[in-house]
Design an enzyme around this catalytic site. Structure first.
Site, PDB file in Angstrom:
ATOM      1  CE1 TYR A 130      45.049  25.674  53.463  1.00  0.00           C
ATOM      2  CE2 TYR A 130      42.745  26.257  53.749  1.00  0.00           C
ATOM      3  CZ  TYR A 130      43.740  25.666  53.010  1.00  0.00           C
ATOM      4  OH  TYR A 130      43.434  25.061  51.817  1.00  0.00           O
TER       5      TYR A 130
ATOM      6  N   GLY B 145      44.825  33.144  34.269  1.00  0.00           N
ATOM      7  CA  GLY B 145      46.084  33.300  33.562  1.00  0.00           C
ATOM      8  C   GLY B 145      45.982  34.231  32.369  1.00  0.00           C
TER       9      GLY B 145
ATOM     10  N   PRO C 286      40.329  28.957  41.842  1.00  0.00           N
ATOM     11  CG  PRO C 286      38.260  29.399  42.867  1.00  0.00           C
ATOM     12  CD  PRO C 286      39.705  29.070  43.175  1.00  0.00           C
TER      13      PRO C 286
END
Length: 286
Positions: free
Chosen positions: A62, A215, A211
């Site tokens: 990251y 959608g 999480p």
């Protein structure tokens, strides 16, 4: 908010609250380079702990390195991280924004954990996870490295990411004490359902990434909005997180953000309790 309402699970040698924080979004665009506002990223990390977060998930890729360095700057007290478990991952190389390449050679994975220890300022990683199984390297070699990290005391616990049930079983058969699994899972994407059930059976922490991404279920007039009417002031994202927490006692959602306000909104999901009918409505809505 009362983060203890999210429940607890044993990870990294301590009991942690099951609603944690994912530290991917405190980096630059494409998870590449520093954030536009490093001070804001530090503020998000510190506020997460103030609110009761005791589990933070990051990775050496990251940034790369950026997220781990910011965690050290924001939270290391000179001796460690107190009650906060810091989980990290290794096994990816980066060649630019949104570009990820798995590398599972044993010598590279060993470099990954040693460098994470240096950046995080610890002599032992609480939970080190293999970011991906490299298909170009025999998986037993990668499993052997994971086992050695625990045997040598470099990591208290180890885990896997984006794997199948068969791969978890293979790692266990190779002597890897798999403590956690990280796969994409949310209300709108439940392809890892079989894996979640296996983790629940085995007592393995299941850490879903993305999480909050529900959608189409979060569309106007959709099932999440319908349930939200019975919870005034509650967002569909909070309901999605609350559903995950009720789905399994080994579920450890790690919503990430670069905003303190969004952080506070996400963590307030710990106080949301769905009725059984609401839970089943969302469970059947996929």
């Amino acid at each position: 908010m009362t983060l203890s309402n999210s429940g607890t699970i044993a990870l990294g040698g301590r009991n942690v609250h099951r609603l944690g924080f994912g530290a991917m979004r405190i980096t630059g665009p494409g998870v590449w380079g520093p954030p536009r506002d490093p001070a804001a990223a530090v503020a998000v990390l510190r506020r997460s702990v103030e609110l009761g977060v005791t589990f933070i998930d990051t990775a050496d890729s990251y940034g790369p390195d950026v997220s781990e360095n910011l965690i050290h700057e924001a939270l290391h007290d000179g001796t460690g991280y107190g009650d906060v478990v810091i989980a990290t991952k290794g096994g990816f190389t980066r060649q630019g924004p949104n570009i990820w390449q798995a590398v599972g050679r044993p010598e590279y994975l060993r470099q990954c954990i040693l460098m994470s220890m240096r950046r995080l300022g610890v002599e032992q990683i609480d939970l080190w996870q293999l970011h991906r199984i490299d298909p170009l390297v025999p998986r037993d070699e990668q499993f052997g490295v994971l086992r050695s990290f625990v045997d040598e005391g470099l990591a208290k616990q180890v885990g896997l990411s984006e794997v199948s049930v068969d791969e978890v079983k293979a790692a266990q058969a190779a002597g890897v004490p798999v403590a956690s699994v990280q796969n994409r899972y949310n209300l709108g994407d439940r392809r890892a359902e079989e894996l979640l059930d296996y983790c629940t059976e085995q007592g393995i922490a299941f850490i879903p990434w993305a999480p909050v991404d529900a959608g189409a279920l979060a569309r106007p007039g959709g099932p999440l909005e319908s349930v939200a009417r019975a919870h005034p002031g509650t967002t569909t994202g909070q309901l999605a997180l609350a559903w995950l927490l009720q789905r399994s006692p080994v579920m450890v959602p790690i919503p990430g953000t670069s905003s303190v306000a969004h952080l506070e909104e996400n963590l307030a999901a710990a106080d949301v309790k769905l009725t059984e009918d609401e839970y089943q409505t969302l469970a059947k809505a996929v």
